[in-house]
Design a protein around this motif. Structure first.
Motif, mmCIF file in Angstrom:
data_model
loop_
_atom_site.group_PDB
_atom_site.id
_atom_site.type_symbol
_atom_site.label_atom_id
_atom_site.label_comp_id
_atom_site.label_asym_id
_atom_site.label_seq_id
_atom_site.Cartn_x
_atom_site.Cartn_y
_atom_site.Cartn_z
ATOM 1 N N HIS A 71 -7.275 -7.710 4.041
ATOM 2 C CA HIS A 71 -6.007 -7.475 3.355
ATOM 3 C C HIS A 71 -5.762 -8.441 2.214
ATOM 4 O O HIS A 71 -4.764 -9.181 2.207
ATOM 5 C CB HIS A 71 -4.843 -7.506 4.350
ATOM 6 N N HIS A 108 -3.702 -10.114 10.760
ATOM 7 C CA HIS A 108 -4.413 -9.007 10.121
ATOM 8 C C HIS A 108 -4.066 -8.918 8.641
ATOM 9 O O HIS A 108 -4.886 -8.501 7.836
ATOM 10 C CB HIS A 108 -4.041 -7.710 10.842
ATOM 11 N N HIS A 145 1.048 -4.906 9.538
ATOM 12 C CA HIS A 145 1.055 -4.772 8.080
ATOM 13 C C HIS A 145 2.382 -5.165 7.455
ATOM 14 O O HIS A 145 3.447 -4.762 7.935
ATOM 15 C CB HIS A 145 0.753 -3.323 7.691
ATOM 16 N N HIS A 177 -8.050 1.523 4.996
ATOM 17 C CA HIS A 177 -7.415 1.198 3.726
ATOM 18 C C HIS A 177 -8.278 1.531 2.510
ATOM 19 O O HIS A 177 -9.502 1.539 2.589
ATOM 20 C CB HIS A 177 -7.078 -0.286 3.687
HETATM 21 CO CO CO Z 1 -4.809 -3.078 7.910
#
Ligand code: CO
Length: 502
Positions: free
Chosen positions: A193, A245, A311, A489
């Protein structure tokens, strides 16, 4: 045969329910029909079956997700254990060109040659041979399956527990493991990320982190310029086990929310569970905000509220206050070894909901309030609003208004007026992460397009839909000659990856 292997074999051949869900009118069969191996690597111009591709849409949509879910008759325990496959759809002058390639990691090459799994998966996939074959085997296979970003001349396939794999951004050929220009130690973790700082400190930056978790956890923050050169880094050791994450970014802070989880590695070490199956919510536990300055100063640790976050959407600063929008769950959605992912009962799982935390840096208070009831995931803002106050959020949402359900629609939410726009693929379609493409000549926050890969349950294959970002009016549907499992993603690049026109 172990219980797990028997279970997986049974799951692979079990008949699946064809009953439509009465609340949502989707069928579980349509949803889980997406779970299969991607069997081809292809390239070619794509057919537009509805509408027209906006001529101003120029560049490439990249997307990552598990593409290999079965080897030698054995299915993964969870799709997150599947090997990464990259999809690239290049747009130029109203035409679209598709490529897909597996990330040729060392583990992928080894297992392709062997025709069976030779590594355990983090989400519980075991090697053949039962507990004895799996106990004490703590090797990780870098599966490169979570995200993909075009940066510094490489397309980077990302998986948070190891280093990125570099690919050719046009052909998707695997170049090999990347140390990000000598920054990363061999197989050092590099999160899936990264955030793109749009220019808070001059030129744009790719900002990312890596975590080494333990009783004390180490968070390394790294910032790269557009050429891929490291321009800033720091490393902090903080008290407590951290499963991180994602993070949020403001001009002066990297914002982490450490969930109240505990990790008991014993079942993993003994070959009974995957590492991620050993995470549990700490009873009565509260999370913490870990605020790491993007510059001088010590990290700030503040108590957060209960629940779980994968997220974040975006964050910004208002004087001595940080505002952090995230998708919150009431509890950590556990991955149980005896569960079959294809038969997940959505209604039993807590929904993800858009919430806002306001962090008072002077008094250390955190306030949290819900912004939207509807079950959502994969929320995004305009890239130029990254780290700044945003007005518009786009997200994948369930068709139902309350409770959990599969993601079947895209919603735009205007934070100032509360107005919502929705485009739905229900009853037979299932959306994935919306990727926002800014309009090349209109700087408005909602000018541009939303791209999403949609599982078309009717034809058992994948479509790309193009929506107008402002009102989610459908612009075009592209029919891909591929069946791509529900994935993770993606990102947009202005790079032209199309060959000369046909
Ligand atoms: Co993710």
């Amino acid at each position: 045969m172990t219980a797990t292997a028997a279970h997986q074999q049974a799951a692979a051949s079990a008949p699946v329910s064809t009953l439509a869900n009465p609340a949502d009118n989707y069928s579980q069969t349509d949803w889980n029909s997406a779970y299969g191996n991607v069997t081809t690597e292809t390239e070619g111009w794509v057919e537009t079956v509805e509408g027209t591709i906006p001529p101003d849409l120029q560049g490439t949509l990249y997307r990552n997700g598990p593409g290999r879910l079965e080897r030698g008759g054995q299915w993964v325990q969870h799709p997150f254990d599947g090997d990464g496959m990259i999809l690239a759809v290049g747009f130029r002058q109203g035409q679209a060109y598709l490529r897909n390639r597996f990330v040729r990691t060392a583990g992928w090459l080894e297992e392709e040659a062997a025709g069976r799994w030779r590594y355990r998966g983090v989400f519980g996939t075991q090697k053949p041979g039962g507990i004895l074959a799996n106990a004490l085997d703590l090797r990780l296979k870098n599966i490169a399956n979570t995200s993909v970003v075009d940066w510094g001349g490489n397309l980077l396939a990302l998986w948070e527990a190891a280093s990125p794999t570099a690919l050719d951004p046009v052909t998707l050929a695997t170049r090999g493991l990347s140390a990000m220009g000598g920054v990363l130690a061999p197989q050092e973790p590099f999160s899936a990320h990264p955030r793109l700082d749009p220019g808070h400190h001059g030129r744009s930056r790719l900002v990312n982190f890596g975590v080494k978790a333990g009783p004390r956890s180490t968070v390394r923050l790294m910032e790269f310029d557009p050429q891929g050169q490291l321009v800033y880094q720091r490393q902090d050791r903080l008290q407590g086990f951290a499963f991180l994450h994602d993070f949020a970014l403001t001009p002066n802070w990297a914002v982490f929310l450490r969930n109240a989880l505990e990790f008991n590695p014993l079942p993993y070490v003994l070959g009974r569970r995957g590492a991620a199956q050993c995470l549990r919510s700490r009873p009565g536990g509260r999370g913490e905000f870990w605020l790491i300055p993007r510059g001088a100063g010590a990290p700030v640790v503040l108590p957060a509220t209960e629940g779980f976050v994968f997220h974040h959407v975006n964050a910004w600063e208002e004087g001595a206050t940080l505002v952090v929008d995230s998708i919150h769950y009431a509890d950590f959605p556990m991955v149980e070894p005896e569960e079959d992912f294809r038969h997940v009962v959505f209604e039993k799982l807590p929904p993800g909901q858009l919430e806002r935390c306001t962090v008072d840096l002077i008094h250390g208070h955190v306030e949290r309030r819900r912004l939207s009831e509807r079950c959502c995931e994969f929320a995004t803002v305009h890239p130029r609003r990254q780290g700044r106050r945003h007005r518009c959020v786009w997200m994948a949402v369930a068709q139902r208004q309350t409770g959990n359900g599969p993601l079947q629609a895209i919603e735009k939410l205007d934070m100032e007026t509360g107005r919502r726009w929705t485009w739905s693929a229900a009853p037979r379609g299932f959306v994935s992460e919306p990727v926002l493409v800014p309009h090349p000549r209109n700087a408005a926050e909602d000018a541009g397009w939303i791209l999403s890969l949609v599982w078309n349950g009717g034809r058992r294959a994948s479509d790309v839909v193009i929506l107008r970002a402002a009102d989610l009016q459908l612009q075009a549907v592209l029919r891909l000659p591929l069946a791509v499992p529900h994935g993770l993603h993606g990102s947009w690049s202005r790079r032209d990856t199309t060959p000369p026109a046909p």
